[in-house]
Design a protein around this motif. Structure first.
Motif, mmCIF file in Angstrom:
data_model
loop_
_atom_site.group_PDB
_atom_site.id
_atom_site.type_symbol
_atom_site.label_atom_id
_atom_site.label_comp_id
_atom_site.label_asym_id
_atom_site.label_seq_id
_atom_site.Cartn_x
_atom_site.Cartn_y
_atom_site.Cartn_z
ATOM 1 N N LEU A 146 0.837 -1.207 0.000
ATOM 2 C CA LEU A 146 0.000 0.000 0.000
ATOM 3 C C LEU A 146 0.872 1.258 0.000
ATOM 4 O O LEU A 146 0.487 2.286 -0.570
ATOM 5 C CB LEU A 146 -0.919 0.007 1.223
ATOM 6 C CG LEU A 146 -2.180 -0.855 1.146
ATOM 7 C CD1 LEU A 146 -2.967 -0.746 2.445
ATOM 8 C CD2 LEU A 146 -3.069 -0.446 -0.030
ATOM 9 N N ASN A 147 2.025 1.168 0.642
ATOM 10 C CA ASN A 147 2.917 2.317 0.685
ATOM 11 C C ASN A 147 3.354 2.732 -0.723
ATOM 12 O O ASN A 147 3.460 3.925 -1.025
ATOM 13 C CB ASN A 147 4.138 1.987 1.554
ATOM 14 C CG ASN A 147 4.938 3.216 1.916
ATOM 15 O OD1 ASN A 147 4.360 4.278 2.164
ATOM 16 N ND2 ASN A 147 6.256 3.093 1.939
ATOM 17 N N ASP A 148 3.593 1.749 -1.594
ATOM 18 C CA ASP A 148 3.942 2.067 -2.983
ATOM 19 C C ASP A 148 2.745 2.615 -3.739
ATOM 20 O O ASP A 148 2.853 3.562 -4.514
ATOM 21 C CB ASP A 148 4.444 0.801 -3.696
ATOM 22 C CG ASP A 148 5.689 0.244 -3.038
ATOM 23 O OD1 ASP A 148 6.734 0.925 -3.101
ATOM 24 O OD2 ASP A 148 5.615 -0.844 -2.433
ATOM 25 N N ILE A 149 1.608 1.988 -3.508
ATOM 26 C CA ILE A 149 0.396 2.409 -4.227
ATOM 27 C C ILE A 149 0.081 3.862 -3.914
ATOM 28 O O ILE A 149 -0.304 4.632 -4.796
ATOM 29 C CB ILE A 149 -0.762 1.451 -3.881
ATOM 30 C CG1 ILE A 149 -0.507 0.116 -4.616
ATOM 31 C CG2 ILE A 149 -2.101 2.040 -4.265
ATOM 32 C CD1 ILE A 149 -1.486 -0.981 -4.292
ATOM 33 N N ALA A 150 0.257 4.238 -2.652
ATOM 34 C CA ALA A 150 -0.010 5.629 -2.273
ATOM 35 C C ALA A 150 0.910 6.597 -3.003
ATOM 36 O O ALA A 150 0.556 7.746 -3.257
ATOM 37 C CB ALA A 150 0.138 5.797 -0.766
ATOM 38 N N ILE A 189 -5.112 9.082 -6.399
ATOM 39 C CA ILE A 189 -6.278 8.770 -5.569
ATOM 40 C C ILE A 189 -6.604 7.299 -5.797
ATOM 41 O O ILE A 189 -6.460 6.803 -6.913
ATOM 42 C CB ILE A 189 -7.449 9.722 -5.929
ATOM 43 C CG1 ILE A 189 -8.594 9.652 -4.920
ATOM 44 C CG2 ILE A 189 -7.946 9.484 -7.336
ATOM 45 C CD1 ILE A 189 -9.570 10.833 -5.033
ATOM 46 N N PHE A 190 -6.987 6.603 -4.766
ATOM 47 C CA PHE A 190 -7.310 5.183 -4.927
ATOM 48 C C PHE A 190 -8.242 4.745 -3.803
ATOM 49 O O PHE A 190 -8.430 5.471 -2.822
ATOM 50 C CB PHE A 190 -6.029 4.319 -4.937
ATOM 51 C CG PHE A 190 -5.233 4.355 -3.672
ATOM 52 C CD1 PHE A 190 -4.406 5.448 -3.395
ATOM 53 C CD2 PHE A 190 -5.276 3.315 -2.751
ATOM 54 C CE1 PHE A 190 -3.661 5.490 -2.219
ATOM 55 C CE2 PHE A 190 -4.529 3.356 -1.583
ATOM 56 C CZ PHE A 190 -3.728 4.444 -1.309
ATOM 57 N N SER A 191 -8.803 3.554 -3.968
ATOM 58 C CA SER A 191 -9.700 3.057 -2.932
ATOM 59 C C SER A 191 -9.205 1.721 -2.406
ATOM 60 O O SER A 191 -8.514 0.972 -3.099
ATOM 61 C CB SER A 191 -11.122 2.916 -3.471
ATOM 62 O OG SER A 191 -11.162 1.995 -4.540
ATOM 63 N N ILE A 192 -9.553 1.452 -1.151
ATOM 64 C CA ILE A 192 -9.256 0.171 -0.518
ATOM 65 C C ILE A 192 -10.594 -0.479 -0.215
ATOM 66 O O ILE A 192 -11.385 0.062 0.557
ATOM 67 C CB ILE A 192 -8.449 0.366 0.781
ATOM 68 C CG1 ILE A 192 -7.109 1.043 0.476
ATOM 69 C CG2 ILE A 192 -8.231 -0.970 1.488
ATOM 70 C CD1 ILE A 192 -6.275 1.352 1.718
ATOM 71 N N GLY A 193 -10.838 -1.614 -0.851
ATOM 72 C CA GLY A 193 -12.161 -2.213 -0.779
ATOM 73 C C GLY A 193 -12.384 -3.048 0.457
ATOM 74 O O GLY A 193 -11.602 -3.958 0.746
ATOM 75 N N GLY A 194 -13.454 -2.770 1.163
ATOM 76 C CA GLY A 194 -13.830 -3.578 2.295
ATOM 77 C C GLY A 194 -14.876 -4.631 1.925
ATOM 78 O O GLY A 194 -14.793 -5.778 2.356
ATOM 79 N N THR A 195 -15.850 -4.232 1.119
ATOM 80 C CA THR A 195 -16.998 -5.095 0.817
ATOM 81 C C THR A 195 -16.590 -6.491 0.370
ATOM 82 O O THR A 195 -17.187 -7.477 0.788
ATOM 83 C CB THR A 195 -17.849 -4.448 -0.302
ATOM 84 O OG1 THR A 195 -18.212 -3.134 0.097
ATOM 85 C CG2 THR A 195 -19.092 -5.265 -0.572
#
Lengths: 346, 346, 346, 346
Positions: free
Chosen positions: D187-191, D196-202
């Motif tokens: 996630l550190n790289d993705i940021a 802008i991005f989303s992290i999916g919980g569903t």
């Protein structure tokens, strides 16, 4: 600190939590096409035996109003709303964002009446295609000011809508409070009067969720397309079904509303006795008092509530009761109100 | 029948017709990127030497307002307008159709003032993200009621816009009339006060066309993308350039406006002498009289004009002068007004 | 420099200019509700005696397509278009700006066919409310590549639209060229096949203007509301009426189109004889040649035309004939094409 | 019947249910401005120490994509997406509904690459204002086909976005699966790569909820206005905070994803051994097999799964593993796959 800020400040009634736990390991179809949603729809439908309604579940109130109006209006059509209507004030232009004008009319105790609707409609017809076409009427019941429409008012509004071929939409975010305020009508009547309306769960003991009820057969087809396009279709849609099973299976919906109203009315009476002016006499779970800056200061240190408006030097504050408010909390608040008054210089 | 219905009831001034004939066999680049548009832009720019403006030509007024606001507002931003503003009333919700709320404020003689703007802005900031963000101010000059902003009013509005970081947009559909009404400012001042504004051709002697002038450098990029997306880019764009060459080459723009104003003011004075109440005292080419039903009937048989509003039993009517209105026509109308008065029962 | 850039590079045919002069001092009602527009509508209607159509006049092509689709589609509905369709490529997302998806299908010589439409529709029905609902079919005739639909193709498209309950919309920006390309159908057939279509003036000898023709009775009401909201209603609307009187009073519309086609076809034949590959064999007034960089350079110094696309090292260029193109100009262009070929290294 | 239909067919992991119970009687501020949301944000932020991100919680995936793109795009700007992108296919035109074109590019195993992005951008620049302006790039990771971007691919896409001044948006509805698929980034790289991005919980063990992370400082202001306007602000917002506390407090997020992937990969290997062709080799929790009609029939009677597509006579089916899928269920499914194969006529 006492919490009288709003009716969406805590989770849900125990019935709903229990249902969530029971259902947690059941595998369901997505997007609201599951057995729980079907059961919830049937429960809601059972409250309005005289009308065949379609029921859909949406996660939040703004999304509900936006999806409904997007669904029922053509591009050049507009909705008439009192200037205090939620769609006119506190939805960040959600309706305009879908391309539709909200034609506002000065409210009368938070309400519209038949004469206002007719006058607004006629004014638009004079200029015809140079103005939007008012095709829907939006009312909230209970209103944002805690007032409730009478049977007579609703019958007159329905009549003018019939006469002018307008859709009547009721925002029922607090419809439970309205129905438990002593009125002589039920959901069965509302289903007959309205073309489309919502039954609010969020402010009536559920975690979230509004049930959209469509009475007018012309408005039934394709609603799910508009829901999906508008982001209003939850993947795990059965969670919404569960909320309404919890609310309607044993009439918790009505009990919660009655509880909220009763406590708020006690509070309002007490405040009046203490000499607090009312900004608006409420029949439901919202109480609006006018306080002085000193009173405000005293209360603010002890109670969590919302400032509603400023009136010259005075302040309008709002107390809200909820499913979790206790008689003791209301009693304490009454004591604080007394103390705030006593501290006042004469 | 005399024609006092509006200022867009006939074609154009002879200068423009001559230009159309001359240019008819010249081959041009499309979409406004041609020599005529460049020449027209330079002529307009020459009227506002203190500010570097971008000039774009759009076919009609509604399209101009819609394209400007679509360009300058982000999705959650709104425009503040007087309730009499053209965008608030007679554009069939064109602004809302692009997703933006028009926040209306009760007008004062068709105008906004700095205090109203500040109050509206502050009201929205209280609820912040639950309300739209008012980011632009829309004023018409001359207004829809024929009134004109003073230098002081515009300076105060500019100051409050600076203070609150708002864009000031002026709808100049009748800006010629405003400038020729005796005010102590010019296009050069307007370019400094406004972030973006339009110069109206349609109601000032051209066949069609509004010139959009962008003063604020931040608002200059990408305007043509919004024009094209909004259908506001004419294939034979040089036709719009020709209109403004005709208007500004020899200052026909100002002469037409002065002519319109002069005749309307004569008419208004005469009506006042005859005892007709004014609905609004106009400084430009619009005249609003209050007439009785009998007067209306008498006039309607002889003159083409618009009914503006109903006042209990009386009627507000509007007379408009245009580039083609003659002193004789105004004289005849004066006679009819006299006769209508004489016929009245005492 | 020869001008073969487009068919909207010069003003208008003399008949229209004469009408503008004659009408310049006539006082008219605004917004297209005048005698000229009525006369123009009647002339157009007379070309399609078998269908009762409503006729409306709009200033430009993008505005026409945008207004039509905004009018006929509900919020969740989409339009199927070939990937070369004007709405899919060169309108800066004007259709999406009104909220509607353009579902693109790979074109076959610029055209759609019935099988593609059925396949696209069926693909969407599988996922139903998780995808847009394709409700309209957009075709251009003549297409953006200069090709023309045959009677058989149009009958098959109409049949599939009937079967699937889709609206058929024809963008007739170059419908004159299509009709004069040797096809065995007329406007009378088109009015029967299409639910709504446009007749292009801009590219066929008028200053501007497209006539929107509505055949489907369900689509007739309220079109003027959508026009006004979309900025597509011209104040001096009679100017649009005059264009179409000029085009249809003595069939100049057909003569202009025949003239354009004839010259373009001569040009295309000549180019083929000279060995220029065609990018697409055109039946109308657009000619697409593939040229080498050296040929491009030679031609570019002598002729004004558009680069259409890049093909590896070669370039696709487009020549367009117009009402004002002369046989001499085509002859000159032929000479340049010859010279460009001769200069090529072998 | 075995359930392999999707990864949103059951409630949530026990940690989240426990948190819901604990928090049920706590009074919170509404609309995501509460302690739980703050705590959840801090947990997420702790996973990307090199970038300061703003975190917002939205109820569903379509609403997330729609709100993000509405926030970052101006009216004439568009987003580039692979043709398999969720926004391009299964959101009922939600992006177009906000006025923006989705420019689709043929996918390569569900992905975009830098060359495609550059080519699409350049193609639009040729026509400039006659086409939309591609300003954002949309990628899903993991993709809708179960594939995952490599570090190299993402670095190249970031580079082209920097070069062309484009925003990179990652739809992380299944970002957990991507990160647990064996890639050499976090996630550190993705940021750092994404604006802008989303992290999916569903789809990763929560009841609902996507966390929107904004890295680009220019995109941080006013996001909550767009959320509210778009109906994406939940009244009891802390419920969303609770989901992400449950997912990130003890890294359940990663464990769930690893579990899903492991089972799906076992299933995929087994199916390959049995001779089932893969529609697409998946690295995550989605498995796509090509089956015959007879195999389909056999499986359909025993397993709940989705039909993905039709390939001539064969059928592409999709199996999905979830947090609640057990090794036993995968074993049973393997047996059914064997039996389906054995029953086949040779």
């Amino acid at each position: 600190m006492l919490f009288f800020r709003n009716d969406y400040g805590q989770g849900c009634i125990p019935e709903i939590l229990a249902l969530l736990e029971q259902a947690n390991q059941v595998s369901c179809n997505g997007y609201g096409q599951d057995d729980y949603c079907e059961q919830a729809s049937a429960l809601i439908q059972s409250k309005m035996p005289d009308t065949e309604v379609d029921v859909h579940f949406v996660m939040s109130g703004t999304l509900t109003n936006q999806t409904i109006l997007k669904h029922i209006l053509r591009s050049f059509e507009a909705v008439i709303s009192p200037d205090t209507g939620h769609i006119a004030t506190h939805e960040t232009g959600a309706i305009e964002a879908t391309g539709h004008k909200v034609v506002i009319v000065p409210n009368s105790a938070g309400k519209l009446n038949a004469a206002m609707i007719r006058k607004t409609y006629n004014g638009h017809m004079l200029q015809y295609e140079h103005m939007v076409y008012p095709k829907a009427v939006y009312i909230s019941n209970a209103t944002e000011l805690g007032t409730v429409y009478t049977r007579k008012e609703l019958e007159e509004i329905r009549a003018v809508c019939d006469e002018l071929d307008l859709y009547l939409m009721m925002d029922g975010a607090r419809i439970g409070s309205a129905l438990m305020s002593g009125v002589d009508y039920t959901l069965n009547d509302i289903a007959k009067w309205c073309d489309i309306f919502s039954i609010g769960g969020t402010k009536n003991g559920a975690l979230f969720g509004e049930a959209v009820c469509i009475s007018n057969p012309l408005l039934k087809p394709y609603f799910r397309f508009v829901m999906k396009q508008n982001g209003a279709m939850l993947a795990k849609g059965w969670l919404l079904g569960l909320q309404f099973i919890g609310l309607f299976q044993k009439d918790a919906f009505y009990k919660v509303a009655a509880h909220e109203n009763k406590l708020a009315q006690q509070l309002q009476s007490h405040a009046m006795e203490l000499g607090y002016p009312l900004f608006m006499k409420s029949d439901t779970n919202l109480v609006f008092l006018v306080v002085t800056p000193a009173e405000l200061e005293y209360l603010r240190a002890r109670v969590d509530f919302e400032i509603w408006d400023y009136w010259n030097d005075d302040i309008v504050i709002r107390f809200v009761t909820s499913f979790h408010t206790t008689p003791e909390e209301v009693e304490y608040l009454g004591v604080y109100l007394e103390e705030a008054k006593e501290k006042e210089p004469d």
